[in-house]
Design an enzyme around this catalytic site. Structure first.
Site, PDB file in Angstrom:
ATOM      1  N   TYR A  33     -25.316 -47.037  -9.721  1.00 30.78           N
ATOM      2  CA  TYR A  33     -25.828 -46.455 -11.881  1.00 30.78           C
ATOM      3  C   TYR A  33     -26.692 -47.111 -12.147  1.00 30.78           C
ATOM      4  CZ  TYR A  33     -22.630 -50.406 -13.601  1.00 30.78           C
ATOM      5  OH  TYR A  33     -22.719 -51.380 -13.829  1.00 30.78           O
ATOM      6  N   LYS A 150     -26.139 -52.047  -7.546  1.00 29.71           N
ATOM      7  CA  LYS A 150     -25.656 -51.616  -8.742  1.00 29.71           C
ATOM      8  C   LYS A 150     -24.686 -50.633  -8.386  1.00 29.71           C
ATOM      9  CE  LYS A 150     -26.592 -51.018 -12.960  1.00 29.71           C
ATOM     10  NZ  LYS A 150     -25.890 -52.129 -14.570  1.00 29.71           N
ATOM     11  N   GLU A 182     -22.514 -64.989 -12.821  1.00 30.43           N
ATOM     12  CA  GLU A 182     -22.919 -63.949 -13.727  1.00 30.43           C
ATOM     13  C   GLU A 182     -22.034 -63.406 -14.913  1.00 30.43           C
ATOM     14  OE1 GLU A 182     -24.766 -60.569 -12.365  1.00 30.43           O
ATOM     15  OE2 GLU A 182     -23.300 -60.498 -10.618  1.00 30.43           O
ATOM     16  N   LEU A 206     -26.479 -59.335  -9.877  1.00 32.15           N
ATOM     17  CA  LEU A 206     -27.143 -58.705  -9.873  1.00 32.15           C
ATOM     18  C   LEU A 206     -28.435 -59.309 -10.804  1.00 32.15           C
ATOM     19  CD1 LEU A 206     -26.924 -55.457 -10.119  1.00 32.15           C
ATOM     20  CD2 LEU A 206     -26.571 -55.408 -12.024  1.00 32.15           C
TER      21      LEU A 206
HETATM   22  N1  PMP Z   1     -24.813 -58.293 -13.813  1.00 31.87           N
HETATM   23  C1  PMP Z   1     -24.172 -57.610 -13.844  1.00 31.87           C
HETATM   24  C2  PMP Z   1     -22.819 -57.288 -12.978  1.00 31.87           C
HETATM   25  C3  PMP Z   1     -23.802 -56.334 -14.664  1.00 31.87           C
HETATM   26  O1  PMP Z   1     -22.964 -55.559 -14.706  1.00 31.87           O
HETATM   27  C4  PMP Z   1     -25.148 -56.127 -15.575  1.00 31.87           C
HETATM   28  C5  PMP Z   1     -24.810 -54.873 -16.378  1.00 31.87           C
HETATM   29  N2  PMP Z   1     -25.103 -53.673 -15.365  1.00 31.87           N
HETATM   30  C6  PMP Z   1     -25.909 -57.628 -15.302  1.00 31.87           C
HETATM   31  C7  PMP Z   1     -25.540 -58.571 -14.818  1.00 31.87           C
HETATM   32  C8  PMP Z   1     -27.246 -56.873 -16.373  1.00 31.87           C
HETATM   33  O2  PMP Z   1     -28.120 -56.480 -15.746  1.00 31.87           O
HETATM   34  P1  PMP Z   1     -29.271 -55.541 -16.882  1.00 31.87           P
HETATM   35  O3  PMP Z   1     -30.022 -56.074 -17.932  1.00 31.87           O
HETATM   36  O4  PMP Z   1     -30.464 -54.834 -15.738  1.00 31.87           O
HETATM   37  O5  PMP Z   1     -28.813 -54.339 -17.728  1.00 31.87           O
END
Ligand code: PMP
Length: 286
Positions: A33, A150, A182, A206
């Site tokens: 996603y 993701k 994270e 991620l």
């Molecule tokens: N880490 C994780 C585990 C996440 O789910 C997300 C958000 N989808 C992020 C980091 C941040 O990613 P982004 O800045 O692309 O939303």
């Protein structure tokens, strides 16, 4: 207001939108996603999200059902049909349905399932939470080893958010081998001696699109960024802390496991970064 949702080429009222019970997204979390923020009816950092979508699909061997121009048209139509001004477009692609449950992938040529829907979030930019900051708790990181993909496999992050809520906090930070990986749905950062510190990219986290944008902005602001892991103790002793994500943008973290950072209020670095991030993303949105 009932939303108009996209499912495999059709635009449907949300109550009429569905996918088959044999869809592998439903049975096996076999899908990926993206969440793209919308400010002033325009898409924030769209190219970044599409690049990561392509990477996630490629890592799982799912054929990307659209090129970037096709995805852009779908996103813009979702925004227009739902008169979305501020919020997000959620996009999901799964490996589709082979009409039965089987661990083996369906035959080549089985069409992936594509779903898009919008979420209206007035106050996304002018978020009161950004004025008080988030409290986070730490929890063990027991997720799988390909967190750089993701996937829609979000049960443990959902559990972590519930653990945070039960502890009277706003979110959870994952810790593995003594180091923060994270946040449950965001990248974690600290600020120490004027430097931004965040974990380096690897399969353990991620690769946040917001993280990448903040790195670029920090470079433009002549701020030093150190890409390395840190402990909870180091974070608790830091001057400031923050998380980044497509919908939280740059969010101050003011307490970790019950320990206030500094004054317990959002600090100057995170406050400035948030303002600059939002200003820049608003300007560059498409
Ligand atoms: N880490 C994780 C585990 C996440 O789910 C997300 C958000 N989808 C992020 C980091 C941040 O990613 P982004 O800045 O692309 O939303």
């Amino acid at each position: 207001m009932s939303r108009i949702v996209h499912v495999n080429g059709k635009w449907l009222p949300e109550a009429a939108a569905s996918v088959p019970v044999f869809d592998r997204g439903f049975l096996m979390a076999d899908g990926v996603y993206e969440v793209t923020s919308v400010l002033d009816g325009r898409l924030v950092d769209f190219a970044g999200h599409m690049a990561r979508l392509a990477r996630s699909l490629d890592a799982l061997g799912i054929v990307n059902p659209h090129d970037d121009a096709g995805w852009l048209a779908l996103h813009r139509e979702a925004v227009a049909r739902n008169a979305l001004v501020e919020g997000a477009v959620y996009l999901q692609v799964t490996r589709g349905s082979a009409g039965d449950r089987d661990f083996a992938y369906p035959p080549a040529g089985t069409p992936p399932t594509v779903v898009l829907f919008t979420q209206s979030k007035p106050g996304l930019a002018d978020n009161p939470a950004a004025r008080s900051g988030w409290k986070v708790i730490s929890v063990p990181d027991i997720r799988w080893g390909r967190r750089d993909i993701k996937t829609v496999q979000l049960l443990y992050p959902a559990m972590a958010k519930m653990m945070a809520r039960e502890a009277g906090a706003d979110d959870a930070w994952f810790v593995e081998e003594g180091l923060v990986t994270e946040g449950s749905s965001n990248n974690a950062w600290i600020v120490a001696n004027g430097r931004l510190i965040t974990r380096a990219l690897s399969p353990e986290i991620l690769h946040g699109i917001t993280r990448a944008a903040v790195m670029r902005l920090a470079a433009e602001m002549q701020m030093e960024v150190e890409e390395r892991a840190f402990t909870i103790a180091e974070a608790q002793a830091a001057d400031e802390a923050l998380v980044t994500s497509a919908t939280a943008f740059v969010m101050p973290v003011v307490a970790i496991d019950g320990v206030d950072l500094g004054s317990g209020r959002p600090g100057p670095v995170v406050t400035r970064l948030r303002a600059i991030y939002i200003e820049e993303m608003r300007r560059a949105a498409i």
